[in-house]
Design an enzyme around this catalytic site. Sequence first.
Site, short mmCIF file in Angstrom:
data_model
loop_
_atom_site.label_atom_id
_atom_site.label_comp_id
_atom_site.label_asym_id
_atom_site.label_seq_id
_atom_site.Cartn_x
_atom_site.Cartn_y
_atom_site.Cartn_z
N LEU A 17 29.82 -93.58 47.07
CA LEU A 17 30.18 -94.71 46.23
C LEU A 17 28.97 -95.50 45.78
O LEU A 17 29.01 -96.19 44.75
CB LEU A 17 31.15 -95.64 46.98
CG LEU A 17 32.47 -95.00 47.45
CD1 LEU A 17 33.29 -96.01 48.23
CD2 LEU A 17 33.26 -94.47 46.26
N MET A 22 18.77 -99.44 52.49
CA MET A 22 18.73 -98.88 53.83
C MET A 22 19.97 -98.05 54.19
O MET A 22 20.01 -97.45 55.25
CB MET A 22 18.54 -99.99 54.88
CG MET A 22 19.64 -101.03 54.90
SD MET A 22 19.34 -102.34 56.12
CE MET A 22 19.63 -101.47 57.66
N GLU A 24 23.73 -95.79 52.57
CA GLU A 24 24.56 -95.29 51.49
C GLU A 24 26.01 -95.41 51.94
O GLU A 24 26.31 -95.40 53.14
CB GLU A 24 24.20 -93.85 51.14
CG GLU A 24 24.20 -92.89 52.31
CD GLU A 24 23.58 -91.54 51.95
OE1 GLU A 24 23.41 -91.27 50.76
OE2 GLU A 24 23.28 -90.77 52.90
N VAL A 25 26.91 -95.53 50.97
CA VAL A 25 28.32 -95.75 51.28
C VAL A 25 29.15 -94.61 50.67
O VAL A 25 28.97 -94.27 49.50
CB VAL A 25 28.81 -97.11 50.74
CG1 VAL A 25 30.28 -97.31 51.07
CG2 VAL A 25 27.98 -98.25 51.32
N ASP A 141 22.09 -112.89 50.68
CA ASP A 141 22.05 -111.85 49.63
C ASP A 141 23.30 -111.93 48.76
O ASP A 141 23.91 -110.91 48.44
CB ASP A 141 21.91 -110.47 50.26
CG ASP A 141 21.46 -109.41 49.26
OD1 ASP A 141 21.01 -109.78 48.16
OD2 ASP A 141 21.57 -108.22 49.57
#
Length: 320
Positions: A17, A22, A24-25, A141
Amino acid sequence: MHNGRRTLGRYQLGPRLGVGGMAEVYRAQARGADGFARDVALKVLLPDCRDDPELVEMFIEEARLCAELDHPNIISVFDFGEADGERFMAMELVDGLDLAALLRWSRAQGGALPLGAAALVGVELCRALGYAHQRGLVHRDVSPQNVFVTHAGAVKLADFGIARGGARRSRTARGQIRGKLGYLAPEQVRSEPLDGRADLYALALVLFELVTGAPYLEGETDAALLIAAADPPARAPSSVRAEASVFDAVLAEALQPHPLRRPRDAAALGRGLQAVAKQLGGLPGPEALAELVRRARVGKAEAAVAALTAKAWRICATCT
Protein backbone atom coordinates in the site's frame (compact mmCIF):
# COMPACT_ATOMS: atom_id res chain seq x y z
CA MET A 1 4.99 -18.84 0.85
CA HIS A 2 1.30 -19.81 0.57
CA ASN A 3 -0.52 -20.13 -2.75
CA GLY A 4 2.33 -18.22 -4.39
CA ARG A 5 1.96 -15.27 -1.99
CA ARG A 6 4.35 -14.22 0.73
CA THR A 7 3.49 -14.98 4.32
CA LEU A 8 4.86 -13.43 7.50
CA GLY A 9 3.95 -15.34 10.61
CA ARG A 10 0.19 -15.79 10.52
CA TYR A 11 -0.24 -13.02 7.97
CA GLN A 12 -0.64 -13.53 4.24
CA LEU A 13 0.59 -10.46 2.42
CA GLY A 14 -1.26 -8.86 -0.45
CA PRO A 15 -0.36 -5.73 -2.42
CA ARG A 16 1.95 -3.11 -0.99
CA LEU A 17 0.00 0.00 0.00
CA GLY A 18 2.93 2.34 0.58
CA VAL A 19 6.49 2.79 1.74
CA GLY A 20 8.13 5.34 4.03
CA GLY A 21 11.53 6.10 5.42
CA MET A 22 11.73 3.06 7.70
CA ALA A 23 8.81 0.76 6.89
CA GLU A 24 6.48 -0.45 4.17
CA VAL A 25 2.79 -1.23 4.55
CA TYR A 26 0.96 -4.15 2.96
CA ARG A 27 -2.65 -5.13 2.76
CA ALA A 28 -2.65 -8.49 4.54
CA GLN A 29 -4.91 -11.11 5.98
CA ALA A 30 -4.56 -12.58 9.44
CA ARG A 31 -5.22 -16.33 9.44
CA GLY A 32 -6.40 -18.23 12.50
CA ALA A 33 -8.02 -21.46 13.57
CA ASP A 34 -11.27 -22.77 12.06
CA GLY A 35 -11.10 -20.53 9.03
CA PHE A 36 -10.75 -17.26 10.95
CA ALA A 37 -9.53 -14.42 8.73
CA ARG A 38 -9.22 -10.68 9.17
CA ASP A 39 -7.97 -8.02 6.77
CA VAL A 40 -5.34 -5.72 8.24
CA ALA A 41 -2.65 -3.26 7.23
CA LEU A 42 0.72 -4.85 8.03
CA LYS A 43 3.59 -2.44 8.63
CA VAL A 44 6.98 -4.12 8.12
CA LEU A 45 10.36 -2.65 8.99
CA LEU A 46 12.48 -2.18 5.86
CA PRO A 47 15.50 -4.48 5.39
CA ASP A 48 17.96 -1.57 5.51
CA CYS A 49 16.60 -0.55 8.92
CA ARG A 50 16.68 -3.91 10.69
CA ASP A 51 20.29 -3.60 11.81
CA ASP A 52 19.96 -0.04 13.11
CA PRO A 53 19.27 -0.25 16.88
CA GLU A 54 17.75 3.24 17.02
CA LEU A 55 15.32 2.58 14.17
CA VAL A 56 14.37 -0.81 15.62
CA GLU A 57 13.71 0.86 18.98
CA MET A 58 11.58 3.53 17.27
CA PHE A 59 9.54 0.85 15.53
CA ILE A 60 9.00 -1.07 18.77
CA GLU A 61 8.10 2.12 20.62
CA GLU A 62 5.59 3.08 17.94
CA ALA A 63 3.86 -0.28 18.38
CA ARG A 64 3.81 0.16 22.16
CA LEU A 65 2.47 3.70 21.93
CA CYS A 66 -0.28 2.81 19.48
CA ALA A 67 -1.32 -0.24 21.48
CA GLU A 68 -2.06 2.16 24.36
CA LEU A 69 -4.20 4.47 22.23
CA ASP A 70 -7.91 3.80 21.81
CA HIS A 71 -9.67 6.60 19.97
CA PRO A 72 -12.00 6.62 16.93
CA ASN A 73 -9.79 9.19 15.16
CA ILE A 74 -6.53 7.24 15.62
CA ILE A 75 -5.64 4.13 13.63
CA SER A 76 -5.53 1.12 15.96
CA VAL A 77 -2.69 -1.40 16.30
CA PHE A 78 -3.81 -4.98 16.96
CA ASP A 79 -0.61 -7.00 16.99
CA PHE A 80 3.18 -6.73 17.04
CA GLY A 81 5.78 -9.41 16.46
CA GLU A 82 8.75 -10.81 14.61
CA ALA A 83 8.87 -13.59 12.04
CA ASP A 84 11.73 -14.73 9.82
CA GLY A 85 13.86 -11.90 11.19
CA GLU A 86 11.30 -9.24 10.20
CA ARG A 87 9.53 -6.99 12.68
CA PHE A 88 5.93 -6.06 11.94
CA MET A 89 2.83 -4.52 13.42
CA ALA A 90 -0.73 -5.23 12.35
CA MET A 91 -2.95 -2.17 12.13
CA GLU A 92 -6.53 -1.26 11.36
CA LEU A 93 -7.01 -1.37 7.59
CA VAL A 94 -8.44 1.95 6.44
CA ASP A 95 -10.66 1.73 3.39
CA GLY A 96 -10.22 5.21 2.01
CA LEU A 97 -7.63 7.78 0.95
CA ASP A 98 -5.07 9.92 2.69
CA LEU A 99 -5.28 13.71 2.55
CA ALA A 100 -2.33 13.80 0.14
CA ALA A 101 -4.40 11.86 -2.40
CA LEU A 102 -7.43 14.10 -1.82
CA LEU A 103 -5.24 17.17 -2.33
CA ARG A 104 -3.87 15.79 -5.59
CA TRP A 105 -7.39 15.11 -6.81
CA SER A 106 -8.69 18.55 -5.78
CA ARG A 107 -5.76 20.26 -7.51
CA ALA A 108 -6.43 18.26 -10.65
CA GLN A 109 -9.96 19.70 -10.52
CA GLY A 110 -8.41 23.16 -10.37
CA GLY A 111 -9.27 23.94 -6.76
CA ALA A 112 -9.10 23.03 -3.10
CA LEU A 113 -11.33 21.11 -0.70
CA PRO A 114 -14.75 22.52 0.22
CA LEU A 115 -14.33 24.80 3.24
CA GLY A 116 -16.81 22.91 5.41
CA ALA A 117 -15.10 19.60 4.68
CA ALA A 118 -11.73 21.09 5.64
CA ALA A 119 -13.19 22.40 8.90
CA LEU A 120 -14.56 18.93 9.68
CA VAL A 121 -11.14 17.36 9.08
CA GLY A 122 -9.59 19.92 11.43
CA VAL A 123 -12.16 19.36 14.19
CA GLU A 124 -11.72 15.58 14.03
CA LEU A 125 -7.92 15.86 14.10
CA CYS A 126 -8.13 18.17 17.12
CA ARG A 127 -10.00 15.38 18.91
CA ALA A 128 -7.28 12.87 18.03
CA LEU A 129 -4.46 15.21 19.04
CA GLY A 130 -6.20 16.25 22.24
CA TYR A 131 -6.49 12.60 23.25
CA ALA A 132 -2.79 11.97 22.50
CA HIS A 133 -1.61 15.16 24.20
CA GLN A 134 -3.55 14.35 27.36
CA ARG A 135 -1.45 11.19 27.53
CA GLY A 136 1.78 13.14 27.22
CA LEU A 137 2.39 12.32 23.55
CA VAL A 138 3.46 14.71 20.80
CA HIS A 139 2.88 13.24 17.34
CA ARG A 140 5.57 15.38 15.60
CA ASP A 141 4.58 14.32 12.06
CA VAL A 142 1.08 15.67 11.37
CA SER A 143 0.99 15.85 7.57
CA PRO A 144 -1.39 14.97 4.69
CA GLN A 145 0.29 11.58 4.25
CA ASN A 146 -0.53 10.64 7.85
CA VAL A 147 -4.22 11.58 7.84
CA PHE A 148 -6.76 9.21 6.28
CA VAL A 149 -10.41 9.63 5.37
CA THR A 150 -12.42 6.42 5.14
CA HIS A 151 -15.11 5.61 2.59
CA ALA A 152 -17.62 6.36 5.37
CA GLY A 153 -16.11 9.80 6.01
CA ALA A 154 -14.24 9.07 9.24
CA VAL A 155 -10.95 10.91 9.84
CA LYS A 156 -8.02 8.84 11.14
CA LEU A 157 -4.57 9.96 12.30
CA ALA A 158 -1.77 7.49 11.60
CA ASP A 159 1.95 6.95 12.14
CA PHE A 160 3.12 7.68 15.68
CA GLY A 161 6.57 6.43 14.65
CA ILE A 162 8.39 9.55 15.83
CA ALA A 163 6.00 10.51 18.64
CA ARG A 164 7.58 11.35 21.95
CA GLY A 165 6.20 11.79 25.44
CA GLY A 166 7.52 13.74 28.37
CA ALA A 167 8.03 10.55 30.36
CA ARG A 168 9.82 8.76 27.52
CA ARG A 169 13.44 8.92 26.49
CA SER A 170 14.26 10.49 23.17
CA ARG A 171 17.38 9.28 21.40
CA THR A 172 17.09 11.82 18.62
CA ALA A 173 20.52 13.37 18.31
CA ARG A 174 20.79 17.11 18.80
CA GLY A 175 20.32 18.79 15.46
CA GLN A 176 18.63 15.75 13.90
CA ILE A 177 15.20 16.62 12.52
CA ARG A 178 12.33 14.15 12.43
CA GLY A 179 9.22 14.84 10.40
CA LYS A 180 8.28 16.06 6.93
CA LEU A 181 10.03 19.30 6.10
CA GLY A 182 6.97 21.12 4.77
CA TYR A 183 5.03 20.56 8.01
CA LEU A 184 7.50 21.47 10.75
CA ALA A 185 7.00 24.01 13.52
CA PRO A 186 9.85 26.53 13.93
CA GLU A 187 10.86 25.04 17.28
CA GLN A 188 11.07 21.61 15.65
CA VAL A 189 13.55 22.92 13.08
CA ARG A 190 15.66 24.35 15.90
CA SER A 191 15.57 20.98 17.74
CA GLU A 192 14.03 22.66 20.79
CA PRO A 193 11.80 20.84 23.30
CA LEU A 194 8.33 20.24 21.86
CA ASP A 195 4.85 20.11 23.31
CA GLY A 196 1.44 19.64 21.76
CA ARG A 197 1.46 23.12 20.25
CA ALA A 198 3.97 21.91 17.65
CA ASP A 199 1.28 19.48 16.44
CA LEU A 200 -1.28 22.30 16.36
CA TYR A 201 1.07 24.33 14.17
CA ALA A 202 1.48 21.36 11.80
CA LEU A 203 -2.29 20.87 11.71
CA ALA A 204 -2.71 24.54 10.78
CA LEU A 205 -0.23 24.04 7.92
CA VAL A 206 -2.31 21.11 6.70
CA LEU A 207 -5.55 23.11 6.96
CA PHE A 208 -4.04 26.03 5.04
CA GLU A 209 -3.25 23.60 2.24
CA LEU A 210 -6.70 22.01 2.34
CA VAL A 211 -8.55 25.33 2.00
CA THR A 212 -6.21 26.95 -0.55
CA GLY A 213 -4.80 24.03 -2.53
CA ALA A 214 -1.30 25.46 -1.98
CA PRO A 215 1.29 24.59 0.68
CA TYR A 216 1.98 27.25 3.30
CA LEU A 217 5.75 26.69 3.23
CA GLU A 218 7.44 26.71 -0.15
CA GLY A 219 10.96 25.83 -1.26
CA GLU A 220 12.51 24.11 -4.23
CA THR A 221 15.10 22.30 -2.06
CA ASP A 222 15.17 20.75 1.41
CA ALA A 223 17.46 23.55 2.55
CA ALA A 224 15.02 26.19 1.30
CA LEU A 225 12.13 24.45 3.07
CA LEU A 226 14.07 24.36 6.34
CA ILE A 227 14.84 28.06 6.08
CA ALA A 228 11.17 28.81 5.44
CA ALA A 229 10.10 26.59 8.35
CA ALA A 230 12.57 28.21 10.76
CA ASP A 231 11.46 31.73 9.82
CA PRO A 232 7.95 31.28 8.40
CA PRO A 233 6.19 33.98 6.41
CA ALA A 234 2.85 35.40 7.54
CA ARG A 235 0.29 34.20 4.98
CA ALA A 236 -3.49 34.30 5.15
CA PRO A 237 -5.65 31.75 3.33
CA SER A 238 -7.53 34.65 1.73
CA SER A 239 -4.33 35.73 -0.02
CA VAL A 240 -4.62 32.54 -2.09
CA ARG A 241 -8.38 31.89 -2.11
CA ALA A 242 -10.69 34.80 -1.30
CA GLU A 243 -13.57 32.70 0.05
CA ALA A 244 -11.20 31.04 2.54
CA SER A 245 -10.99 34.31 4.53
CA VAL A 246 -13.22 32.72 7.17
CA PHE A 247 -10.14 30.70 8.20
CA ASP A 248 -7.79 33.69 8.38
CA ALA A 249 -8.07 34.46 12.09
CA VAL A 250 -8.03 30.91 13.47
CA LEU A 251 -5.05 29.88 11.33
CA ALA A 252 -3.17 33.11 12.05
CA GLU A 253 -3.26 32.22 15.74
CA ALA A 254 -2.31 28.58 15.23
CA LEU A 255 0.56 29.59 12.92
CA GLN A 256 2.22 31.96 15.36
CA PRO A 257 5.99 31.26 15.25
CA HIS A 258 6.22 31.29 19.07
CA PRO A 259 4.32 28.37 20.62
CA LEU A 260 3.08 30.41 23.61
CA ARG A 261 1.07 32.59 21.21
CA ARG A 262 -0.79 29.64 19.71
CA PRO A 263 -4.00 28.07 21.09
CA ARG A 264 -3.18 26.54 24.45
CA ASP A 265 -4.41 23.08 23.44
CA ALA A 266 -6.19 21.07 20.76
CA ALA A 267 -9.59 21.69 22.35
CA ALA A 268 -9.12 25.46 21.97
CA LEU A 269 -8.18 25.10 18.30
CA GLY A 270 -11.14 22.77 17.81
CA ARG A 271 -13.50 25.38 19.24
CA GLY A 272 -12.06 27.95 16.84
CA LEU A 273 -12.71 25.62 13.92
CA GLN A 274 -16.24 24.96 15.17
CA ALA A 275 -16.82 28.72 15.11
CA VAL A 276 -15.52 28.83 11.54
CA ALA A 277 -17.92 26.04 10.58
CA LYS A 278 -20.80 27.98 12.17
CA GLN A 279 -20.01 30.93 9.90
CA LEU A 280 -20.13 28.52 6.96
CA GLY A 281 -23.59 27.31 7.94
CA GLY A 282 -22.66 24.49 10.29
CA LEU A 283 -20.22 21.62 10.44
CA PRO A 284 -21.04 19.06 7.72
CA GLY A 285 -21.52 15.41 8.50
CA PRO A 286 -19.13 12.60 7.56
CA GLU A 287 -21.09 12.03 4.37
CA ALA A 288 -19.48 15.18 2.95
CA LEU A 289 -16.03 13.63 3.31
CA ALA A 290 -17.31 10.25 2.11
CA GLU A 291 -18.50 11.89 -1.10
CA LEU A 292 -15.08 13.48 -1.65
CA VAL A 293 -13.41 10.09 -1.24
CA ARG A 294 -15.87 8.53 -3.69
CA ARG A 295 -15.31 11.24 -6.29
CA ALA A 296 -11.53 11.12 -5.89
CA ARG A 297 -11.54 7.33 -6.32
CA VAL A 298 -13.66 7.61 -9.46
CA GLY A 299 -11.29 10.26 -10.80
CA LYS A 300 -8.29 8.07 -10.01
CA ALA A 301 -9.84 5.10 -11.81
CA GLU A 302 -10.75 7.23 -14.82
CA ALA A 303 -7.21 8.62 -14.99
CA ALA A 304 -5.79 5.09 -14.89
CA VAL A 305 -8.08 3.99 -17.73
CA ALA A 306 -7.12 7.07 -19.76
CA ALA A 307 -3.42 6.37 -19.22
CA LEU A 308 -3.81 2.75 -20.32
CA THR A 309 -5.79 3.84 -23.37
CA ALA A 310 -3.14 6.37 -24.33
CA LYS A 311 -0.42 3.75 -23.91
CA ALA A 312 -2.37 1.31 -26.11
CA TRP A 313 -2.74 3.94 -28.82
CA ARG A 314 1.00 4.67 -28.70
CA ILE A 315 1.76 0.96 -29.08
CA CYS A 316 -0.66 0.68 -31.98
CA ALA A 317 0.90 3.72 -33.64
CA THR A 318 4.37 2.13 -33.54
CA CYS A 319 3.01 -1.08 -35.05
CA THR A 320 1.46 0.56 -38.11
